[in-house]
Design an enzyme around this catalytic site. Structure first.
Site, PDB file in Angstrom:
ATOM      1  N   HIS A  23     -43.097   9.839  18.216  1.00 23.13           N
ATOM      2  CA  HIS A  23     -43.974   8.854  17.417  1.00 23.13           C
ATOM      3  C   HIS A  23     -44.267   9.554  16.220  1.00 23.13           C
ATOM      4  O   HIS A  23     -44.352  10.838  16.207  1.00 23.13           O
ATOM      5  CB  HIS A  23     -45.145   8.659  18.330  1.00 23.13           C
ATOM      6  CG  HIS A  23     -46.291   7.716  17.777  1.00 23.13           C
ATOM      7  ND1 HIS A  23     -47.030   7.855  16.660  1.00 23.13           N
ATOM      8  CD2 HIS A  23     -46.319   6.456  18.154  1.00 23.13           C
ATOM      9  CE1 HIS A  23     -47.770   6.874  16.447  1.00 23.13           C
ATOM     10  NE2 HIS A  23     -47.254   5.735  17.338  1.00 23.13           N
ATOM     11  N   ASP A  52     -46.879  15.043  24.417  1.00 19.90           N
ATOM     12  CA  ASP A  52     -47.519  14.123  23.600  1.00 19.90           C
ATOM     13  C   ASP A  52     -47.483  13.000  25.009  1.00 19.90           C
ATOM     14  O   ASP A  52     -46.575  12.443  25.214  1.00 19.90           O
ATOM     15  CB  ASP A  52     -46.794  13.438  22.322  1.00 19.90           C
ATOM     16  CG  ASP A  52     -47.327  11.735  22.108  1.00 19.90           C
ATOM     17  OD1 ASP A  52     -48.345  11.367  22.768  1.00 19.90           O
ATOM     18  OD2 ASP A  52     -46.859  11.547  21.115  1.00 19.90           O
ATOM     19  N   LYS A  91     -55.128   3.413  25.326  1.00 19.90           N
ATOM     20  CA  LYS A  91     -54.094   3.151  26.000  1.00 19.90           C
ATOM     21  C   LYS A  91     -54.076   3.301  27.667  1.00 19.90           C
ATOM     22  O   LYS A  91     -53.504   2.999  28.232  1.00 19.90           O
ATOM     23  CB  LYS A  91     -52.814   4.030  25.585  1.00 19.90           C
ATOM     24  CG  LYS A  91     -52.254   3.734  24.191  1.00 19.90           C
ATOM     25  CD  LYS A  91     -51.120   4.556  23.833  1.00 19.90           C
ATOM     26  CE  LYS A  91     -51.097   4.778  22.313  1.00 19.90           C
ATOM     27  NZ  LYS A  91     -50.171   3.526  21.668  1.00 19.90           N
ATOM     28  N   CYS A  94     -43.718   3.036  14.744  1.00 22.70           N
ATOM     29  CA  CYS A  94     -44.000   4.352  14.127  1.00 22.70           C
ATOM     30  C   CYS A  94     -43.116   5.360  14.775  1.00 22.70           C
ATOM     31  O   CYS A  94     -43.653   6.344  14.972  1.00 22.70           O
ATOM     32  CB  CYS A  94     -45.384   4.783  14.618  1.00 22.70           C
ATOM     33  SG  CYS A  94     -46.783   3.741  14.137  1.00 22.70           S
TER      34      CYS A  94
HETATM   35  N1  PMP Z   1     -47.642   9.225  20.740  1.00 22.65           N
HETATM   36  C1  PMP Z   1     -47.062   8.080  20.954  1.00 22.65           C
HETATM   37  C2  PMP Z   1     -45.919   8.317  22.055  1.00 22.65           C
HETATM   38  C3  PMP Z   1     -47.900   6.713  21.058  1.00 22.65           C
HETATM   39  O1  PMP Z   1     -47.107   5.643  21.837  1.00 22.65           O
HETATM   40  C4  PMP Z   1     -48.844   6.654  20.222  1.00 22.65           C
HETATM   41  C5  PMP Z   1     -49.525   5.378  20.009  1.00 22.65           C
HETATM   42  N2  PMP Z   1     -48.724   4.400  19.721  1.00 22.65           N
HETATM   43  C6  PMP Z   1     -49.360   7.914  19.569  1.00 22.65           C
HETATM   44  C7  PMP Z   1     -48.583   8.840  19.751  1.00 22.65           C
HETATM   45  C8  PMP Z   1     -50.537   7.594  18.719  1.00 22.65           C
HETATM   46  O2  PMP Z   1     -51.647   7.302  19.242  1.00 22.65           O
HETATM   47  P1  PMP Z   1     -53.116   7.100  18.495  1.00 22.65           P
HETATM   48  O3  PMP Z   1     -52.467   6.210  17.551  1.00 22.65           O
HETATM   49  O4  PMP Z   1     -54.037   6.310  19.719  1.00 22.65           O
HETATM   50  O5  PMP Z   1     -53.528   8.271  18.050  1.00 22.65           O
END
Ligand code: PMP
Length: 409
Positions: free
Chosen positions: A123, A200, A226, A367
């Protein structure tokens, strides 16, 4: 725990039992944000109506109640993550904030000649902070490639990890392909050169309790929103011996021992050192309630349930002309996150079309632009499961997809 019962789980989510506007809701965007069970909504409301105050600053009744609730949430999170020392739990704004904390603070100790290993399927929040570190401090970034199946190519670890490697920053589960990372070989490779490991956990953490210390890793990042909790709160777990040597990231109230304009400032111990300013108190209380709720569930039963629904999605996609799954096409080593393309249909159009049928999917690059580039696509549509999803959700998804194929063909 009581054997998992999907419908009784679903009945605990007001937004699903009484969908807004009375319209059908097949919520399959859980990898972006999960819904809140009544237990969490009640805990947040109770906190805000009975114990709302700032933490760690006041001695009045409410301030004490708020501080106790905030620290109780920290203990609950520690329990969910298998961590015995609750001071190793730092509340942050989310996964992104947690990773940036490490990139800035741990990153201060790195410089030219040092390397950080990331992967092609991260991400952006586990890529961009390291790119910024590379620019700021002259650290080199190495990139672990991804297999055709959408997994980290762990066979390439030996050629990419060396004495120069100081940190491996990799995901526990891809938010695009759903592939779960095998942490063992990563930790072994890191240990062989004395490097640290940051995982992560944004996608894995919502799918059952963990034992982080046993994984052999050093840092773990996750997001509350999440994990059936409010947004605005997340967690960084780090080993005490590492966190307590790291310089502060943000300065402000709450993170100091003593501030003196002449002799300078000394800092509080962990976790406070990394929690400058008023923390997200009600959100943390919500997260505490969420992990307690989650910890009581039958995760073996949920894994079976989600695997069956995932299998239905994969089989359904296999039967739709022009559909292509990006990621593992089998059920081994994956979670219920399924990305796919449909020939001739843009993911945004597809998601809009499905939304009209009450099916909530996400479309785009999620992302993870380097991963989209790796597969030669602009983006995907993604269905992602939570324990409360049921067969009716999958029926609606597959019927909507078949409809879209006819309509857009
Ligand atoms: N890492 C992963 C694998 C994710 O799926 C996400 C959220 N889409 C994030 C990081 C970022 O999380 P946040 O936007 O809650 O900071």
């Amino acid at each position: 725990p009581k054997p998992f019962d999907p419908e009784s789980c679903r009945s605990q989510f007001p937004i699903l039992t009484e969908p807004p506007g009375g319209l059908p809701l097949h919520y399959l965007d859980n990898a972006a944000t999960a819904q809140l069970p009544a237990a969490v909504l009640t805990a947040v409301r109770r906190h805000e109506t009975m114990s709302r105050a700032n933490v760690a600053r006041g001695v009045h009744r409410l301030a004490e109640a708020a501080t106790a609730a905030y620290e109780d949430a920290r203990s609950a999170v520690a329990g969910y993550l298998g961590v015995t020392d609750a001071d190793e739990i730092v509340f942050t704004g989310g996964t992104t904030a947690s990773i940036n904390l490490v990139a800035y603070s741990f990153g201060e100790t790195l410089g030219p000649g040092d390397e950080v290993l990331v992967s092609e399927l991260e991400h952006h929040s586990n890529l961009v902070p390291w790119q910024l570190l590379a620019t700021r401090r002259g650290v080199a970034l190495k990139v672990l490639p991804v297999t055709e199946e959408g997994r980290l190519d762990l066979d390439r670890l030996p050629s990419l990890v060396s004495k120069r490697t100081k940190l491996l920053a990799l995901t526990h589960c891809s938010n695009v392909t759903g592939a779960i990372t095998d942490i063992g070989p990563i930790v072994a490779a890191a240990k062989s050169v004395g490097a640290r490991v940051l995982i992560d956990g944004a996608q894995r953490a919502p799918h059952g309790p963990l034992d982080l210390p046993a994984l052999g890793i050093d840092f773990y990042a996750l997001s509350g929103h999440k994990l059936y909790a409010p947004n605005g709160v997340g967690v960084l777990w780090g080993r005490r011996e590492l966190l307590s040597k790291m310089p502060p990231f943000m300065g402000g109230g709450g993170m100091i021992a003593q501030v003196d304009l002449e002799t300078g400032t000394s800092f509080a111990d962990i976790p406070r050192r990394f929690e400058a300013g008023t923390p997200p108190i009600a959100q943390a209380v919500g997260l505490g309630a969420a992990v307690r709720w989650a910890q009581a569930l039958d995760w073996a039963g949920i894994a079976q349930h989600e695997a069956r629904l995932t299998g239905r999605i994969l089989d359904g996609l296999g039967a739709i002309k022009g559909a292509r799954v990006i990621g593992p096409t089998g059920l081994q080593g994956r979670l219920g996150v399924v990305s796919f393309t449909l020939d001739g249909v843009h993911p945004h159009d597809l998601c809009q079309w499905l939304d009209r049928k009450g099916v909530a999917l996400r479309g785009g690059h999620h992302c993870a632009q380097p991963l989209a580039k790796r597969f030669g696509i602009a983006g995907t549509s993604r269905a992602s499961l939570a324990p409360y999803n049921n067969d009716a959700d999958i029926d609606a998804l597959l019927a909507g997809l078949e409809d879209a194929r006819k309509r857009f063909a």
